[in-house]
Design a protein around this motif. Structure first.
Motif, mmCIF file in Angstrom:
data_model
loop_
_atom_site.group_PDB
_atom_site.id
_atom_site.type_symbol
_atom_site.label_atom_id
_atom_site.label_comp_id
_atom_site.label_asym_id
_atom_site.label_seq_id
_atom_site.Cartn_x
_atom_site.Cartn_y
_atom_site.Cartn_z
ATOM 1 N N TRP A 19 21.033 4.390 -3.704
ATOM 2 C CA TRP A 19 21.465 3.202 -2.962
ATOM 3 C C TRP A 19 22.218 3.599 -1.703
ATOM 4 O O TRP A 19 22.105 2.943 -0.660
ATOM 5 N N ARG A 20 22.974 4.678 -1.756
ATOM 6 C CA ARG A 20 23.673 5.152 -0.543
ATOM 7 C C ARG A 20 22.671 5.610 0.505
ATOM 8 O O ARG A 20 22.838 5.334 1.694
ATOM 9 N N ARG A 21 21.647 6.340 0.085
ATOM 10 C CA ARG A 21 20.616 6.787 1.035
ATOM 11 C C ARG A 21 19.900 5.596 1.652
ATOM 12 O O ARG A 21 19.596 5.592 2.848
ATOM 13 N N THR A 22 19.629 4.576 0.846
ATOM 14 C CA THR A 22 18.973 3.381 1.370
ATOM 15 C C THR A 22 19.840 2.715 2.435
ATOM 16 O O THR A 22 19.352 2.346 3.511
ATOM 17 N N GLY A 23 21.120 2.570 2.142
ATOM 18 C CA GLY A 23 22.031 1.963 3.123
ATOM 19 C C GLY A 23 22.143 2.783 4.396
ATOM 20 O O GLY A 23 22.149 2.239 5.501
ATOM 21 N N LEU A 24 22.205 4.104 4.254
ATOM 22 C CA LEU A 24 22.288 4.973 5.424
ATOM 23 C C LEU A 24 21.016 4.900 6.262
ATOM 24 O O LEU A 24 21.073 4.814 7.492
ATOM 25 N N THR A 25 19.872 4.896 5.607
ATOM 26 C CA THR A 25 18.606 4.799 6.332
ATOM 27 C C THR A 25 18.505 3.483 7.083
ATOM 28 O O THR A 25 18.092 3.451 8.252
ATOM 29 N N LEU A 26 18.881 2.393 6.433
ATOM 30 C CA LEU A 26 18.841 1.091 7.104
ATOM 31 C C LEU A 26 19.799 1.056 8.293
ATOM 32 O O LEU A 26 19.500 0.445 9.321
ATOM 33 N N ALA A 48 16.139 -6.982 18.108
ATOM 34 C CA ALA A 48 17.337 -6.226 17.720
ATOM 35 C C ALA A 48 18.317 -7.121 16.969
ATOM 36 O O ALA A 48 18.938 -6.692 15.991
ATOM 37 N N GLY A 49 18.457 -8.361 17.394
ATOM 38 C CA GLY A 49 19.350 -9.292 16.706
ATOM 39 C C GLY A 49 18.894 -9.591 15.291
ATOM 40 O O GLY A 49 19.704 -9.617 14.351
ATOM 41 N N VAL A 50 17.595 -9.795 15.118
ATOM 42 C CA VAL A 50 17.054 -10.029 13.780
ATOM 43 C C VAL A 50 17.245 -8.782 12.912
ATOM 44 O O VAL A 50 17.559 -8.871 11.726
ATOM 45 N N THR A 51 17.081 -7.618 13.522
ATOM 46 C CA THR A 51 17.288 -6.365 12.800
ATOM 47 C C THR A 51 18.724 -6.260 12.296
ATOM 48 O O THR A 51 18.965 -5.865 11.147
ATOM 49 N N VAL A 52 19.671 -6.621 13.126
ATOM 50 C CA VAL A 52 21.080 -6.570 12.713
ATOM 51 C C VAL A 52 21.339 -7.548 11.561
ATOM 52 O O VAL A 52 22.060 -7.215 10.610
ATOM 53 N N LEU A 53 20.743 -8.723 11.617
ATOM 54 C CA LEU A 53 20.911 -9.683 10.525
ATOM 55 C C LEU A 53 20.317 -9.158 9.218
ATOM 56 O O LEU A 53 20.942 -9.266 8.155
ATOM 57 N N LEU A 54 19.109 -8.587 9.287
ATOM 58 C CA LEU A 54 18.493 -8.009 8.093
ATOM 59 C C LEU A 54 19.318 -6.846 7.560
ATOM 60 O O LEU A 54 19.480 -6.681 6.353
ATOM 61 N N TRP A 55 19.840 -6.037 8.460
ATOM 62 C CA TRP A 55 20.676 -4.904 8.058
ATOM 63 C C TRP A 55 21.928 -5.381 7.325
ATOM 64 O O TRP A 55 22.297 -4.832 6.290
ATOM 65 N N GLY A 56 22.577 -6.409 7.860
ATOM 66 C CA GLY A 56 23.773 -6.933 7.215
ATOM 67 C C GLY A 56 23.482 -7.471 5.822
ATOM 68 O O GLY A 56 24.241 -7.224 4.876
ATOM 69 N N ALA A 57 22.366 -8.174 5.675
ATOM 70 C CA ALA A 57 22.005 -8.708 4.357
ATOM 71 C C ALA A 57 21.687 -7.575 3.378
ATOM 72 O O ALA A 57 22.139 -7.591 2.228
ATOM 73 N N LEU A 59 22.681 -4.450 3.552
ATOM 74 C CA LEU A 59 23.879 -3.666 3.276
ATOM 75 C C LEU A 59 24.789 -4.383 2.280
ATOM 76 O O LEU A 59 25.391 -3.745 1.408
ATOM 77 N N ALA A 60 24.860 -5.694 2.391
ATOM 78 C CA ALA A 60 25.657 -6.454 1.426
ATOM 79 C C ALA A 60 25.092 -6.304 0.014
ATOM 80 O O ALA A 60 25.839 -6.306 -0.959
ATOM 81 N N LEU A 61 23.791 -6.146 -0.093
ATOM 82 C CA LEU A 61 23.174 -5.947 -1.402
ATOM 83 C C LEU A 61 23.325 -4.513 -1.895
ATOM 84 O O LEU A 61 23.477 -4.278 -3.089
ATOM 85 N N CYS A 62 23.259 -3.546 -0.985
ATOM 86 C CA CYS A 62 23.334 -2.126 -1.361
ATOM 87 C C CYS A 62 24.753 -1.666 -1.650
ATOM 88 O O CYS A 62 24.949 -0.755 -2.461
ATOM 89 N N TRP A 63 25.732 -2.233 -1.012
ATOM 90 C CA TRP A 63 27.100 -1.726 -1.091
ATOM 91 C C TRP A 63 27.659 -1.649 -2.514
ATOM 92 O O TRP A 63 28.179 -0.606 -2.905
#
Length: 102
Positions: A19-26, A48-57, A59-63
């Motif tokens: 899960w850490r590797r997944t978060g780092l890759t994202l 890029a904005g949509v990418t940031v939104l997907l990343w935040g979602a 990351l909230a799941l991976c954390w």
């Protein structure tokens, strides 16, 4: 291998590291998308904005799983949602690359 010889402490550690590797890759993919989007036009900025939104979602799941602070808050739906966010980031990355080639 018998049940007595299995060390149950290894599987949670491998899962946490995955899960850490997944978060780092994202995070790296998002940083690259923002970098590419910042030098482009409005389409690239939107991507890029949509990418940031997907990343935040994602990351909230991976954390919670990556830090070992407990199970994900939404139970068994974590993996499909992270997979969906990853596929979305891959698609947005491909759009940025194709857009950059024109």
């Amino acid at each position: 291998m018998s049940a007595e010889g299995r060390d149950p402490g290894l599987q949670p550690e491998r899962t946490r590291l995955a899960w850490r590797r997944t978060g780092l890759t994202l995070t790296v993919v998002t940083a690259l998308a923002v970098r590419l989007g910042s030098t482009g036009g409005p389409t690239e900025v939107l991507i890029a904005g949509v990418t940031v939104l997907l990343w935040g979602a994602a990351l909230a799941l991976c954390w919670p799983r990556g830090t070992g602070t407990g199970p994900a808050p939404i139970g068994g739906r974590t993996l499909p949602l992270v997979a969906l966010a990853t596929a979305g980031l891959a698609l947005l990355g491909a759009l940025l690359v194709v857009r950059g080639l024109w």
